[in-house]
Design a protein around this motif. Structure first.
Motif, PDB file in Angstrom:
ATOM      1  N   ALA A   1      -0.626  -6.661  12.029  1.00 37.98           N
ATOM      2  CA  ALA A   1      -0.674  -5.362  11.664  1.00 37.98           C
ATOM      3  C   ALA A   1       0.154  -5.392  10.851  1.00 37.98           C
ATOM      4  CB  ALA A   1      -0.685  -4.495  13.063  1.00 37.98           C
ATOM      5  N   ALA A   2       1.102  -6.105  10.854  1.00 40.47           N
ATOM      6  CA  ALA A   2       3.083  -5.601  10.716  1.00 40.47           C
ATOM      7  C   ALA A   2       2.604  -6.203   9.074  1.00 40.47           C
ATOM      8  CB  ALA A   2       4.227  -6.324  10.881  1.00 40.47           C
ATOM      9  N   LEU A   3       1.742  -7.640   9.379  1.00 40.69           N
ATOM     10  CA  LEU A   3       1.720  -8.698   6.850  1.00 40.69           C
ATOM     11  C   LEU A   3       0.599  -7.801   6.717  1.00 40.69           C
ATOM     12  CD1 LEU A   3       2.809 -10.642   5.802  1.00 40.69           C
ATOM     13  CD2 LEU A   3       0.681 -11.452   7.220  1.00 40.69           C
ATOM     14  N   THR A   4       0.001  -7.170   7.812  1.00 34.64           N
ATOM     15  CA  THR A   4      -0.961  -5.731   6.519  1.00 34.64           C
ATOM     16  C   THR A   4      -0.172  -5.159   6.187  1.00 34.64           C
ATOM     17  OG1 THR A   4      -2.988  -6.490   8.198  1.00 34.64           O
ATOM     18  CG2 THR A   4      -3.677  -4.171   6.931  1.00 34.64           C
TER      19      THR A   4
ATOM     20  N   ASP B   1      -0.210  -4.450   1.824  1.00 32.80           N
ATOM     21  CA  ASP B   1      -0.824  -2.792   1.540  1.00 32.80           C
ATOM     22  C   ASP B   1       0.628  -1.797   1.112  1.00 32.80           C
ATOM     23  OD1 ASP B   1      -3.529  -3.867   2.533  1.00 32.80           O
ATOM     24  OD2 ASP B   1      -3.907  -2.724   3.618  1.00 32.80           O
ATOM     25  N   HIS B   2       1.406  -2.207   1.294  1.00 26.66           N
ATOM     26  CA  HIS B   2       2.746  -1.290   0.761  1.00 26.66           C
ATOM     27  C   HIS B   2       4.137  -1.865   0.579  1.00 26.66           C
ATOM     28  CE1 HIS B   2       0.491   2.390   2.368  1.00 26.66           C
ATOM     29  NE2 HIS B   2       0.202   1.462   3.326  1.00 26.66           N
ATOM     30  N   GLU B   3       3.567  -2.575  -0.688  1.00 26.60           N
ATOM     31  CA  GLU B   3       4.771  -3.886  -0.577  1.00 26.60           C
ATOM     32  C   GLU B   3       5.604  -3.489  -1.880  1.00 26.60           C
ATOM     33  OE1 GLU B   3       4.631  -6.924  -0.905  1.00 26.60           O
ATOM     34  OE2 GLU B   3       2.460  -7.401  -0.837  1.00 26.60           O
ATOM     35  N   GLY B   4       7.203  -3.082  -1.121  1.00 21.88           N
ATOM     36  CA  GLY B   4       7.966  -3.244  -1.725  1.00 21.88           C
ATOM     37  C   GLY B   4       8.709  -2.065  -1.267  1.00 21.88           C
TER      38      GLY B   4
ATOM     39  N   THR C   1      10.454  -4.420   1.526  1.00 21.83           N
ATOM     40  CA  THR C   1      10.126  -6.099   1.750  1.00 21.83           C
ATOM     41  C   THR C   1       8.364  -5.903   1.429  1.00 21.83           C
ATOM     42  OG1 THR C   1      10.355  -4.735   4.089  1.00 21.83           O
ATOM     43  CG2 THR C   1       8.828  -6.396   4.657  1.00 21.83           C
ATOM     44  N   TRP C   2       8.124  -7.265   0.911  1.00 18.10           N
ATOM     45  CA  TRP C   2       7.294  -7.896   0.418  1.00 18.10           C
ATOM     46  C   TRP C   2       6.431  -9.207   1.595  1.00 18.10           C
ATOM     47  CZ3 TRP C   2       7.080  -5.528  -4.306  1.00 18.10           C
ATOM     48  CH2 TRP C   2       8.333  -4.883  -4.939  1.00 18.10           C
ATOM     49  N   SER C   3       5.314  -9.073   0.722  1.00 20.99           N
ATOM     50  CA  SER C   3       4.441 -10.731   1.259  1.00 20.99           C
ATOM     51  C   SER C   3       4.801 -11.515   0.556  1.00 20.99           C
ATOM     52  CB  SER C   3       3.049 -10.250   1.516  1.00 20.99           C
ATOM     53  OG  SER C   3       1.993 -10.207   0.451  1.00 20.99           O
ATOM     54  N   THR C   4       4.747 -13.118   1.221  1.00 20.37           N
ATOM     55  CA  THR C   4       4.851 -14.140   0.012  1.00 20.37           C
ATOM     56  C   THR C   4       3.768 -14.713  -0.522  1.00 20.37           C
ATOM     57  OG1 THR C   4       5.087 -15.799   2.414  1.00 20.37           O
ATOM     58  CG2 THR C   4       6.497 -14.775   1.287  1.00 20.37           C
TER      59      THR C   4
ATOM     60  N   GLU D   1       2.632 -17.305   0.648  1.00 18.73           N
ATOM     61  CA  GLU D   1       1.923 -17.823   2.203  1.00 18.73           C
ATOM     62  C   GLU D   1       1.638 -17.022   3.367  1.00 18.73           C
ATOM     63  OE1 GLU D   1       4.055 -20.356   6.147  1.00 18.73           O
ATOM     64  OE2 GLU D   1       4.761 -20.285   4.592  1.00 18.73           O
ATOM     65  N   GLY D   2       2.465 -15.495   3.282  1.00 18.97           N
ATOM     66  CA  GLY D   2       1.982 -14.731   3.967  1.00 18.97           C
ATOM     67  C   GLY D   2       0.934 -14.105   3.537  1.00 18.97           C
ATOM     68  N   ARG D   3      -0.280 -13.319   1.918  1.00 21.36           N
ATOM     69  CA  ARG D   3      -1.020 -13.324   1.694  1.00 21.36           C
ATOM     70  C   ARG D   3      -2.539 -14.228   2.600  1.00 21.36           C
ATOM     71  NH1 ARG D   3       2.693 -11.823  -1.990  1.00 21.36           N
ATOM     72  NH2 ARG D   3       2.184 -13.731  -3.599  1.00 21.36           N
ATOM     73  N   ALA D   4      -2.098 -15.640   2.661  1.00 19.02           N
ATOM     74  CA  ALA D   4      -3.289 -16.858   2.911  1.00 19.02           C
ATOM     75  C   ALA D   4      -3.017 -16.757   4.031  1.00 19.02           C
ATOM     76  CB  ALA D   4      -2.935 -18.248   2.003  1.00 19.02           C
ATOM     77  N   VAL D   5      -2.104 -16.207   4.732  1.00 16.97           N
ATOM     78  CA  VAL D   5      -2.563 -16.671   6.502  1.00 16.97           C
ATOM     79  C   VAL D   5      -2.918 -15.017   7.546  1.00 16.97           C
ATOM     80  CG1 VAL D   5      -1.170 -15.767   8.545  1.00 16.97           C
ATOM     81  CG2 VAL D   5      -0.040 -17.991   6.782  1.00 16.97           C
ATOM     82  N   LEU D   6      -2.730 -13.831   6.091  1.00 19.58           N
ATOM     83  CA  LEU D   6      -3.353 -12.837   6.018  1.00 19.58           C
ATOM     84  C   LEU D   6      -5.092 -13.282   5.593  1.00 19.58           C
ATOM     85  CD1 LEU D   6      -2.906  -9.954   6.861  1.00 19.58           C
ATOM     86  CD2 LEU D   6      -2.049  -9.361   4.929  1.00 19.58           C
TER      87      LEU D   6
END
Length: 164
Positions: free
Chosen positions: A50-53, A57-60, A104-107, A109-114
């Motif tokens: 949920a946090a990664l989502t 969805d709200h990069e930065g 905070t930004w997703s990487t 790898e983070g987007r792939a796992v998500l």
């Protein structure tokens, strides 16, 4: 008006009669437990997913802003962000104008796992709704959204804006 003893739940192989609030709670935890079990293979918990989502969805955004969007305490979101950063699924950088604020930004790898996590969640949703027609799914969503709006005192069915 619904009868308070409308719905039955199974516990210890004994069916017990209870109200709709308990059924909603059981559905929530049943869904969450099923998603947690599937996400475990990806090295995530439901809360981390949920946090990664929210990050994707709200990069930065700052941890405080992500916490407000997620209706979590800043302390809990900080824990989750730290866990995700430790796994390499997100990265944090100082804000260009306010150095003490970390964006905070997703990487990648983070987007792939998500993405794989979203596939898991969709499969569980489909399993949960097995036997429902499309019209029943739409009606269920409409009724649940109306119940949420009633709890927030919103007649139009919109979700309240968080002011945290």
């Amino acid at each position: 008006m619904l009868s308070r003893d409308l719905i039955t739940l199974k516990r210890d192989n004994v069916f017990r009669v209870t109200g709709i609030g308990w059924v909603l709670r059981a559905a929530h935890y049943g869904f969450r437990d099923a998603v947690d079990a599937e996400l475990g293979a990806l090295g995530l918990t439901f809360s981390q997913y949920a946090a990664l989502t929210q990050v994707r969805d709200h990069e930065g955004q700052s941890v405080a802003k992500l916490a407000a969007l997620s209706e979590l305490t800043p302390q809990r979101m900080h824990q989750l962000i730290g866990q995700l950063e430790g796994k390499g699924l997100i990265r944090r950088e100082p804000h260009p104008d306010v150095e003490r604020v970390l964006q905070t930004w997703s990487t990648e790898e983070g987007r792939a796992v998500l993405s794989r996590g979203e596939d898991c969640a969709r499969a569980i949703e489909e399993r949960m709704l097995t036997g429902f027609t499309e019209e029943q799914e739409e009606q269920l969503a409409k009724l649940l959204n109306a119940a949420i709006a009633n709890l927030h005192g919103l007649a139009d069915g919109s979700r309240p804006a968080t002011d945290r």
